[in-house]
Design an enzyme around this catalytic site. Structure first.
Site, PDB file in Angstrom:
ATOM      1  N   GLY A   1       0.837  -1.186   0.000  1.00  0.00           N
ATOM      2  CA  GLY A   1       0.000   0.000   0.000  1.00  0.00           C
ATOM      3  C   GLY A   1       0.875   1.240   0.000  1.00  0.00           C
ATOM      4  O   GLY A   1       2.052   1.185   0.364  1.00  0.00           O
TER       5      GLY A   1
ATOM      6  N   GLN B   1       2.837  10.050   1.635  1.00  0.00           N
ATOM      7  CA  GLN B   1       4.168   9.428   1.640  1.00  0.00           C
ATOM      8  C   GLN B   1       5.025   9.859   0.461  1.00  0.00           C
ATOM      9  O   GLN B   1       6.240   9.679   0.482  1.00  0.00           O
ATOM     10  CB  GLN B   1       4.036   7.892   1.623  1.00  0.00           C
ATOM     11  CG  GLN B   1       3.475   7.324   2.914  1.00  0.00           C
ATOM     12  CD  GLN B   1       3.408   5.803   2.846  1.00  0.00           C
ATOM     13  OE1 GLN B   1       2.470   5.251   2.335  1.00  0.00           O
ATOM     14  NE2 GLN B   1       4.436   5.148   3.354  1.00  0.00           N
TER      15      GLN B   1
ATOM     16  N   CYS C   1       6.459  -0.326   7.154  1.00  0.00           N
ATOM     17  CA  CYS C   1       5.982   0.879   6.475  1.00  0.00           C
ATOM     18  C   CYS C   1       7.091   1.405   5.576  1.00  0.00           C
ATOM     19  O   CYS C   1       8.241   1.475   5.987  1.00  0.00           O
ATOM     20  CB  CYS C   1       5.608   1.938   7.511  1.00  0.00           C
ATOM     21  SG  CYS C   1       5.068   3.492   6.790  1.00  0.00           S
ATOM     22  N   LEU C   2       6.733   1.789   4.368  1.00  0.00           N
ATOM     23  CA  LEU C   2       7.728   2.326   3.437  1.00  0.00           C
ATOM     24  C   LEU C   2       8.323   3.633   3.955  1.00  0.00           C
ATOM     25  O   LEU C   2       9.388   4.037   3.509  1.00  0.00           O
ATOM     26  CB  LEU C   2       7.103   2.541   2.054  1.00  0.00           C
ATOM     27  CG  LEU C   2       6.564   1.275   1.380  1.00  0.00           C
ATOM     28  CD1 LEU C   2       5.958   1.607   0.030  1.00  0.00           C
ATOM     29  CD2 LEU C   2       7.649   0.233   1.235  1.00  0.00           C
TER      30      LEU C   2
ATOM     31  N   HIS D   1      -3.739   0.980   7.956  1.00  0.00           N
ATOM     32  CA  HIS D   1      -2.400   1.569   7.879  1.00  0.00           C
ATOM     33  C   HIS D   1      -2.377   2.753   6.899  1.00  0.00           C
ATOM     34  O   HIS D   1      -1.870   3.836   7.221  1.00  0.00           O
ATOM     35  CB  HIS D   1      -1.414   0.480   7.444  1.00  0.00           C
ATOM     36  CG  HIS D   1       0.004   0.935   7.350  1.00  0.00           C
ATOM     37  ND1 HIS D   1       0.996   0.473   8.198  1.00  0.00           N
ATOM     38  CD2 HIS D   1       0.611   1.806   6.513  1.00  0.00           C
ATOM     39  CE1 HIS D   1       2.137   1.054   7.876  1.00  0.00           C
ATOM     40  NE2 HIS D   1       1.946   1.858   6.857  1.00  0.00           N
ATOM     41  N   GLU D   2      -2.942   2.540   5.711  1.00  0.00           N
ATOM     42  CA  GLU D   2      -2.914   3.595   4.684  1.00  0.00           C
ATOM     43  C   GLU D   2      -3.826   4.755   5.068  1.00  0.00           C
ATOM     44  O   GLU D   2      -3.488   5.920   4.849  1.00  0.00           O
ATOM     45  CB  GLU D   2      -3.306   3.032   3.317  1.00  0.00           C
ATOM     46  CG  GLU D   2      -2.405   1.905   2.812  1.00  0.00           C
ATOM     47  CD  GLU D   2      -0.922   2.243   2.880  1.00  0.00           C
ATOM     48  OE1 GLU D   2      -0.557   3.421   2.711  1.00  0.00           O
ATOM     49  OE2 GLU D   2      -0.118   1.323   3.113  1.00  0.00           O
TER      50      GLU D   2
ATOM     51  N   HIS E   1      -2.147   7.139   7.324  1.00  0.00           N
ATOM     52  CA  HIS E   1      -1.209   8.052   6.659  1.00  0.00           C
ATOM     53  C   HIS E   1      -1.892   9.347   6.226  1.00  0.00           C
ATOM     54  O   HIS E   1      -1.274  10.407   6.217  1.00  0.00           O
ATOM     55  CB  HIS E   1      -0.598   7.389   5.419  1.00  0.00           C
ATOM     56  CG  HIS E   1       0.624   6.556   5.703  1.00  0.00           C
ATOM     57  ND1 HIS E   1       1.773   7.083   6.257  1.00  0.00           N
ATOM     58  CD2 HIS E   1       0.882   5.237   5.504  1.00  0.00           C
ATOM     59  CE1 HIS E   1       2.684   6.121   6.378  1.00  0.00           C
ATOM     60  NE2 HIS E   1       2.171   4.984   5.939  1.00  0.00           N
TER      61      HIS E   1
HETATM   62 ZN    ZN Z   1       3.117   3.208   5.836  1.00  0.00          ZN
END
Ligand code: ZN
Length: 168
Positions: A26, A31, A79-80, A121-122, A125
């Protein structure tokens, strides 16, 4: 957001590319430095069903979340925006996502298990919340230390999935 134009289409196409290059399941617009309520997801569940799409202006309903320590084997997420780290965190088992797609057409997805986790999670963000912000105290300290050590979150430090070598 109301402009469903070429700019939005190319943003979403770039987000899919970035998510796949990472690779991740995701990615949310904040981000990649874009303050829009948009996220993309790409996940194959245990029944080999592909869940892939974009959620624009989403709303998320979630079932109550368990309390107590989370399981490291089954509840660890990454997480990225905090690359290379994983920490266990309880998430709601059920999430109902309502959003619109690139054409502005409303849709609803009833997600369970890991897909529900991805949506939570997304969605976080979009409100500037990282999963590290939700960790229990001890794990939150470990995450904060990792973030500080690597400089993640500082404006002049970024990485491009598929281009920069994380280990380098
Ligand atoms: Zn993340």
């Amino acid at each position: 957001m109301t402009e469903f134009d070429d700019g939005l289409r190319s943003l979403v196409a770039n987000m899919f590319d970035t998510m796949e290059a990472a690779p991740g399941v995701g990615l949310a617009a904040p981000q990649v430095g874009v303050a829009l309520r948009v996220f993309v997801y790409n996940w194959v569940d245990d029944d080999d069903v592909l869940w892939r799409g974009v959620a624009i202006n989403p709303e998320l309903w979630i079932s109550p979340t368990a309390i107590g320590p989370a399981d490291e084997d089954t509840e660890s997420e990454g997480c990225l925006s905090i690359p290379g780290e994983r920490f266990p965190l309880h998430r709601a088992d059920l999430a109902i996502l309502t959003a619109v797609d690139l054409d502005g057409t409303p849709f609803e997805i009833r997600a369970e298990g890991w897909l529900a986790r991805i949506f939570q999670h997304e969605y976080d963000h979009l409100d500037g919340i990282l999963y590290a912000d939700r960790l229990e105290h001890k794990l939150a300290r470990a995450a904060a230390k990792a973030i500080r050590k690597n400089g993640w979150g500082e404006l002049d430090i970024a990485w491009t999935p598929g281009v920069d070598d994380l280990e380098g």
